[in-house]
Design an enzyme around this catalytic site. Structure first.
Site, PDB file in Angstrom:
ATOM      1  N   TYR A 152     -91.597  21.878  33.627  1.00 25.75           N
ATOM      2  CA  TYR A 152     -92.810  21.183  33.183  1.00 25.75           C
ATOM      3  C   TYR A 152     -92.923  21.209  31.668  1.00 25.75           C
ATOM      4  O   TYR A 152     -92.689  22.249  31.027  1.00 25.75           O
ATOM      5  CB  TYR A 152     -94.053  21.859  33.758  1.00 25.75           C
ATOM      6  CG  TYR A 152     -94.306  21.557  35.216  1.00 25.75           C
ATOM      7  CD1 TYR A 152     -94.557  20.254  35.643  1.00 25.75           C
ATOM      8  CD2 TYR A 152     -94.332  22.574  36.167  1.00 25.75           C
ATOM      9  CE1 TYR A 152     -94.806  19.979  36.991  1.00 25.75           C
ATOM     10  CE2 TYR A 152     -94.582  22.317  37.498  1.00 25.75           C
ATOM     11  CZ  TYR A 152     -94.814  21.014  37.903  1.00 25.75           C
ATOM     12  OH  TYR A 152     -95.071  20.760  39.219  1.00 25.75           O
TER      13      TYR A 152
ATOM     14  N   LYS B 219    -110.904  50.875  41.739  1.00 25.65           N
ATOM     15  CA  LYS B 219    -111.653  49.614  41.773  1.00 25.65           C
ATOM     16  C   LYS B 219    -110.687  48.429  41.778  1.00 25.65           C
ATOM     17  O   LYS B 219    -109.501  48.593  41.486  1.00 25.65           O
ATOM     18  CB  LYS B 219    -112.584  49.538  40.559  1.00 25.65           C
ATOM     19  CG  LYS B 219    -111.859  49.505  39.205  1.00 25.65           C
ATOM     20  CD  LYS B 219    -112.832  49.656  38.044  1.00 25.65           C
ATOM     21  CE  LYS B 219    -112.116  49.659  36.704  1.00 25.65           C
ATOM     22  NZ  LYS B 219    -113.026  50.010  35.597  1.00 25.65           N
TER      23      LYS B 219
HETATM   24  C1  PLP Z   1    -112.360  51.104  34.891  1.00 27.91           C
HETATM   25  C2  PLP Z   1    -113.025  52.312  34.356  1.00 27.91           C
HETATM   26  C3  PLP Z   1    -112.281  53.475  34.098  1.00 27.91           C
HETATM   27  C4  PLP Z   1    -110.767  53.510  34.173  1.00 27.91           C
HETATM   28  O1  PLP Z   1    -110.250  52.996  32.968  1.00 27.91           O
HETATM   29  P1  PLP Z   1    -108.673  53.010  32.658  1.00 27.91           P
HETATM   30  O2  PLP Z   1    -108.566  52.477  31.278  1.00 27.91           O
HETATM   31  O3  PLP Z   1    -108.052  52.101  33.660  1.00 27.91           O
HETATM   32  O4  PLP Z   1    -108.227  54.404  32.803  1.00 27.91           O
HETATM   33  C5  PLP Z   1    -112.969  54.604  33.714  1.00 27.91           C
HETATM   34  N1  PLP Z   1    -114.314  54.599  33.572  1.00 27.91           N
HETATM   35  C6  PLP Z   1    -115.053  53.478  33.773  1.00 27.91           C
HETATM   36  C7  PLP Z   1    -116.524  53.540  33.577  1.00 27.91           C
HETATM   37  C8  PLP Z   1    -114.440  52.302  34.166  1.00 27.91           C
HETATM   38  O5  PLP Z   1    -115.166  51.204  34.359  1.00 27.91           O
END
Ligand code: PLP
Length: 357
Positions: free
Chosen positions: A250, A33
């Site tokens: 800055y 994702k």
């Molecule tokens: C994003 C997500 C994961 C992956 O989590 P990580 O901590 O990056 O391994 C797994 N399950 C769900 C439902 C998620 O939304």
């Protein structure tokens, strides 16, 4: 050409996926994702496709990008559908979907799929974000099963604190999930990355590793043998000498306590490097450790070269990667590696893959 770039090591990505699968002991959905946590979803999914049992993304649009690129493995929508109109695409692209609240149940009951949907029923075991309450799990399962619209039903939950090995919440989540699903058939999926690495009791039919694929250990110092996938790097483009007492950048956040040689580096917060990084945040110049000094600006940042006399214009600067753990930068900046990786933009992305070299 501006020297800021992100090098993506797809061999390291495959190494990390295989390690996750081995540690978990059964199938694993590679979570890609958010553009594969900023690494490039299509390139990462292609590199993993021969190994991966499937992929997980947040939403339909992300899944469609992968299908359009020719990815044929199963893809799970982690948030399911947002409206009934998405179900046509779910069917057309042969996607799996999470069902986590009553409205999604109703949408499925009202649908007319030509072939049954593959559904992951999400149970809230204590994170209290989304998912059916444990006492509602059996009823939700019965409704899906009775709808005639659904084939296989996988049971899942998600952990709130699996990256904290000494906190009892994860064990409580596992037992609540097990109690709620004891009488239900179907595969189970509990473990995110931290669950894979730290909680054998959460190892079931499917893991869902995300951050570990990209080589950032959710439990730093655990020695899990992950390889960093992204190297964020640039070069020194100019050098300036500061006399003791002179300010830099800055807000004059940094004042030289001694005569200081400053390297100006082509990398800024518009590239995703965190503006919140404090003085002393680790960076590596020509392989030598040193620190950030002064406030990060949009297009550049500054590093201390006083003790690196051989460094100068053209020197390679690693912001994170093999020499500087992204976790160390995240910790200094008051955030997590997830956010840093997702935020990388504008820089050139270059991919290394020994299998397609
Ligand atoms: C994003 C997500 C994961 C992956 O989590 P990580 O901590 O990056 O391994 C797994 N399950 C769900 C439902 C998620 O939304």
């Amino acid at each position: 050409m501006r020297p800021a770039r992100a090098l993506i090591d797809l061999d390291a990505l495959r190494h990390n996926y295989r390690l996750a699968r081995l540690r978990h002991g059964s199938r694993a959905l590679a979570v890609v994702k958010a553009n594969a946590y900023g690494h490039g979803a299509v390139r990462c999914a292609r590199a993993l496709e021969a190994d991966a049992d499937g992929f997980a993304v947040a939403c339909l649009e992300e899944a469609q990008e992968l299908r359009a690129a020719g990815i044929t493995r199963p893809i799970l929508l982690l948030e399911g559908v947002f409206e009934p109109a998405e179900l046509d695409a779910v069917e057309r692209d042969d996607l799996w979907m999470v069902v986590h609240h009553a409205e999604q149940l109703r949408i499925i009951e009202a649908a007319r799929p030509a072939t049954p949907y593959a559904v992951w029923l999400k149970i809230n075991s204590g994170m209290n974000r989304v998912g059916f309450m444990p006492e509602a799990a059996a009823d939700a399962w019965q409704r899906l099963n009775a709808s005639g619209k659904v084939g296989e039903i996988t049971l899942m939950t998600h952990f709130a604190r699996a990256d904290e090995p000494h906190v009892i919440g994860t064990e409580a989540q596992i037992s609540r999930f097990d109690a709620a699903t004891a009488d239900l058939p179907g595969a189970r999926s509990l473990a995110n990355s931290a669950g894979v690495l730290g909680w054998p009791a959460a190892h079931r039919d499917w893991a869902r590793p995300g951050i570990l694929l990209y080589g950032a250990d959710p439990m730093p110092d655990a020695g899990n043998g992950l390889l960093p996938v992204m190297t964020l790097e640039s070069r020194v483009m100019a050098v300036r000498e500061l006399a003791a007492g002179e300010p830099l950048g800055y807000g004059a956040r940094f004042h030289a306590e001694r005569p200081t040689r400053v390297g100006l580096v082509a990398m800024g917060y518009a590239d995703g490097y965190p503006r919140s990084a404090p003085d002393g945040t680790p960076v590596s110049v020509d392989g030598q450790p040193t620190g950030l000094i002064g406030r990060v600006s949009m297009d550049m940042l500054s590093v201390d070269l006083t003790d690196l006399p051989a460094a100068g214009p053209g020197s390679r600067v690693e912001l994170w990667g093999n020499e500087v753990p992204v976790n160390a930068v995240a910790q200094g900046a008051g955030t997590i590696a997830y956010e840093l990786l997702c935020n990388v933009k504008r820089v050139r992305f270059e991919y290394r893959d020994s299998l397609s070299a």
